[in-house]
Each structure stands twice: as C-alpha cells, then as structure tokens.
Design an enzyme around this catalytic site. Structure first.
Site, PDB file in Angstrom:
ATOM      1  CB  ALA A  54      -5.319  -0.936  -7.612  1.00 57.02           C
ATOM      2  N   GLY A 107       0.653  -1.022   0.113  1.00 50.75           N
ATOM      3  CA  GLY A 107       0.320  -0.038  -0.201  1.00 50.75           C
ATOM      4  C   GLY A 107       0.854   1.416  -0.293  1.00 50.75           C
ATOM      5  CG  ASN A 166      -1.250   2.055  -7.361  1.00 50.89           C
ATOM      6  OD1 ASN A 166      -2.577   1.679  -7.986  1.00 50.89           O
ATOM      7  ND2 ASN A 166      -0.408   1.593  -7.542  1.00 50.89           N
ATOM      8  CB  VAL A 173       0.468   8.870  -3.109  1.00 50.09           C
ATOM      9  CG1 VAL A 173      -0.373  10.628  -2.171  1.00 50.09           C
ATOM     10  CG2 VAL A 173       1.564   8.382  -0.849  1.00 50.09           C
ATOM     11  CG  HIS A 229       2.654   6.503 -14.336  1.00 49.03           C
ATOM     12  ND1 HIS A 229       3.312   5.236 -13.603  1.00 49.03           N
ATOM     13  CD2 HIS A 229       3.461   7.101 -13.457  1.00 49.03           C
ATOM     14  CE1 HIS A 229       3.751   5.491 -12.293  1.00 49.03           C
ATOM     15  NE2 HIS A 229       4.504   6.939 -12.652  1.00 49.03           N
ATOM     16  CD  GLU A 266       7.581   9.121 -11.167  1.00 50.31           C
ATOM     17  OE1 GLU A 266       6.917   7.416 -10.794  1.00 50.31           O
ATOM     18  OE2 GLU A 266       7.816   9.709 -10.098  1.00 50.31           O
ATOM     19  CB  CYS A 295       2.532  -0.513 -15.350  1.00 53.98           C
ATOM     20  SG  CYS A 295       0.837   0.234 -14.945  1.00 53.98           S
TER      21      CYS A 295
END
Length: 447
Positions: free
Chosen positions: A27, A20, A25, A23, A249, A174, A368
C-alpha cells in the site's frame, strides 16, 4: 485483581505524507508521492479512539514525534539554520527529507513490546522500545519512543523499561506487531507468542521478494529481558510467502485476544504445527479462527487488512472485531467476518467497520495504530498520576480542536521542503505537550 487491556493509539503527526518509504509494504508503494490529508488522517485516528472509549474500553493516547527530524539531517551533513537545512535537503536529497518527515511513529504497534505483570517473574510490566533497523525512517524513532514510554509509564514500582536492542539487523526488532498474547482473561497469566521472519544464526526458509524484518535473536532477547515465566513464551516463524505477499509484520495476518487466535493460515510457516504448539503451551482451550485461500485469498487479506483488525473484549465479555472499511467493501472479507460473528462456537459476537483510509493508504490498519498494554488498577492509577493520556470526552474535544487548529488539509511531496511546515509542526507539538501534561518532551522545547 482486576485488569484492563488499554489500547494506546498513536496520534497522527502534522507531516503525514505518502513517501513510499517502506520496503515490502504494498500500500505504501502504491500511494508513493501522492498528496495526503494530515488533518483527515489525524481525525480518523482520533474517531477510532473515541469509538472504543464510548464502548467502555480503556483508550490511551501517545504523541507523535517531531518531524521533519532536522537533528537527523544535521547528523547526515546538512548545516545552517533549520530552514536552510530543509530547503537544501529538499533540493539535493528529497528522498532523505521524505524519510525524515515521515509520520510513521503513528503506528505504535511497532513502538515497543510490552509484557504485563501477570506474565513476568518480578510481577512488573516490562517495556522494550523497538529498534526498527530495517527501515531508515523508522530506525530514528527509538530514542523519542523510549522517552515517551518512560513519561507515560513512569512509576518504577510498576514499570520496567529496557533500552532498545543494539541497532543492527542481527537484533532487528519490530515491536508488538510481531508479538501476541493468549490468556484466559487479561489479568491472568498467559502465553506470549513472538513471531519472527528470519534468523541471523540459523538456516531457515526465507522470503524471496521482500526482506523479513523481525529476527529470532531479537525476539529471544526481548523475552529474556522481560523475564517471562518459564515455558510461557513461544517463538513462531512467519510464512515466507506471506512476507512476499506484503505481510511485512505478523499483525497483517493475525490477531490474538484472550483465548482467540484469528488468522490467515499463510501467516505462519506451518499453521498446523503452530496450533499444536500453542495448544500444548496453554492450560485453557483456545479458539482458532482460521481462513485460507478458499475463503479469503492471501492477496485480498493483505489488501483489505482483514487480520489487522482489532479484536476486543467488551464489558460483558463478548468480543468484537473492529475492521477497516476496506473489509466491508470486499465481498470475501465481509462474508468471512459475517460467518465468524454468526458462529456461536466462538466468542466473537460483533463486527464494526472504521474509516482509516489515510492510514491504510500508507499500509497501516486499526491494529497498527495501537499498542496494547494490560494494566491492573494500581498500574492504571500510576499512569494517570503524572499525565493526561487516557481518553475521555474532555480530552477528545481538546485533541479534536487541536488537530483542526494546527493540521493542513493537503500536503504534497514538494510541501515537505517548506520550512513553515517545521514551524507549524513544532507549534502543534508544543501545545500538545501541555494538553497531555507532559511538560518539555521534544528537543526544540529545551534551552
């Protein structure tokens, strides 16, 4: 000259877990502190690679990073033997241990930005490893990422490597997740599109809920470093509302391939202006395949990772979409994809679905997991000179056996505090470097 778009996928590491940590994201946040299955995650990723190789596409493999990152924990004040450090971190700073155990390097779309030789002034492939300063667990990846890329793309006749940008938010980079390329065909000169979410020096609209990660200044710096031919780079702003909806993103809401841009209109601050600028920059017709709220809501696009699909050119020049199985299970996403492939006006003729649920639960879809690298035949030959990273049947079998030998089937948050996991991970990576022909890559392999 013939050229191939090779997809280099990141192998999922043995410490794949749901920390987790990311930040913005959604899912990742929803799966936080649940049990993971590293073996299943790695096999799912490998099967995706195998499917593309079987379709006749060039498929490469990139190794995971060593985790837990004990060297980082030492820099943060933990002392003693490796096992002592892990036990202590698990007790007094479990969040820090989760960050240092993340297998996030599997999402190699964030590993680097790559410009093919057809686009650059010196006619070489340029690579810049991403600094990823917005998330601690990813910011520690850049040194090993650079080392891996330099090992794979080692021939200085063809490849130019740039150091990661200075590691601060001003130059927050990124990687390829915020970079697209349009071209008539992969081997021909194209237009490179750099997508940013914020600017350190200009007053532009900002998201309100989640922070934007990519800075305009970083995108401009990478474009300069790569010597992209004049007028063949564009800088486009993400939609702030999209970032707030969980599209951290650009590749969550858009994917480009050759003369196709497949995207949700919320991806950009002004989609009409974006299309107009792209049309002006390109000397060839572009197929814009766009959807909006009336067909697929922004929330559903983010939940299913519809636009984090891979858009691929097959042998024979037809295109296909490789979408996560969550799209097949979504009425709106599936219907939209079916309409796209039935429309003879665009080149996309097929859609396939792939099960990547272990990665998807952490917020990472098909796109990804891959870094796209366009290579001419001599450049591809140079890659294969010193390493074994292009997937064939033999390498697939070796990697599958390696995963089944070394990876756990269940990893709980408390398991990260087990020093045996570090030893298991190191044993796996030590064997992997032999399989890939890398020699010594990781710190633990050196005297």
């Amino acid at each position: 000259m013939n050229a191939y778009e090779a997809n280099f996928d990141g192998l999922v590491g043995p410490t794949h877990n749901y920390g987790g940590l990311a930040v913005g994201n959604i899912a990742s946040a929803e799966s936080a502190l649940t049990n993971s299955n590293p073996r299943e995650a790695a096999l799912q990723g490998l099967e995706k690679m195998k499917r593309l190789a079987d379709l006749g596409l060039m498929q490469g493999v990139l190794p995971p990073q060593e985790r837990p990152a004990v060297s980082v924990l030492r820099k943060l004040g933990f002392t003693g033997e490796d096992a002592t450090i892990i036990r202590c971190a698990a007790k007094v700073a479990p969040g820090l241990l989760r960050a240092c155990s993340s297998a996030s390097s599997m999402w190699v779309a964030n590993a680097a930005t790559v410009s093919p030789s057809a686009d650059t002034e010196d006619g070489k492939v340029h690579l810049t490893a991403a600094n990823l300063p917005s998330q601690f667990h990813r910011s520690i990846e850049a040194p090993v990422t650079s080392a891996v890329l330099k090992r794979v793309f080692s021939n200085e006749r063809y490849f130019v490597h740039h150091d990661p940008l200075p590691s601060n938010l001003y130059f927050g980079d990124e990687g390829a997740a915020n970079h697209m390329r349009l071209c008539p065909r992969h081997g021909e000169p194209g237009v490179e599109i750099f997508v940013f979410g914020r600017s350190a020096s200009r007053d532009i609209p900002k998201p309100l809920r989640f922070p934007a990660r990519q800075s305009l200044e970083a995108s401009e710096a990478v474009a300069r470093l790569h010597q992209i031919k004049r007028g063949k780079e564009l800088f486009v702003q993400q939609g702030p509302a999209a970032i707030d909806a969980g599209a951290f993103h650009n590749d969550v809401l858009a994917v480009a391939n050759c003369d196709v841009l497949f995207y949700h209109e919320a991806a950009y601050r002004d989609w009409e202006e974006t299309e107009a600028r792209i049309t002006k920059a390109c000397d060839w017709p572009i197929h814009f395949i766009r959807t909006g709220e009336e067909d697929v809501t922004l929330a559903e696009a983010v939940r299913t990772y519809l636009f984090n699909a891979q858009l691929l050119t097959l042998p024979g020049n037809e295109m296909m979409i490789l979408a996560p199985s969550e799209c097949r299970d979504s009425h709106s996403a599936r219907n939209f994809l079916e309409r796209v492939v039935q429309d003879a006006a665009n080149p996309i003729a097929h859609v396939e679905y792939v099960d990547l649920r272990q990665s998807m639960k952490n917020g990472g879809g098909p796109a990804c997991l891959r870094l796209r690298v366009v290579l001419t035949e001599p450049e591809l030959d140079a890659v294969q000179e010193n390493s074994r990273v292009i997937l064939d049947e033999c390498l697939y079998n070796d990697l599958k056996a390696w995963i089944e030998k070394h990876y756990r089937e269940c990893l709980s948050p408390t398991d990260l505090g087990d020093p045996a996991l570090l030893q298991e991970s190191r044993a796996a990576l030590d064997e992997l470097t032999t399989i890939l022909g890398f020699g010594s890559l990781y710190d633990f392999q050196r005297p």
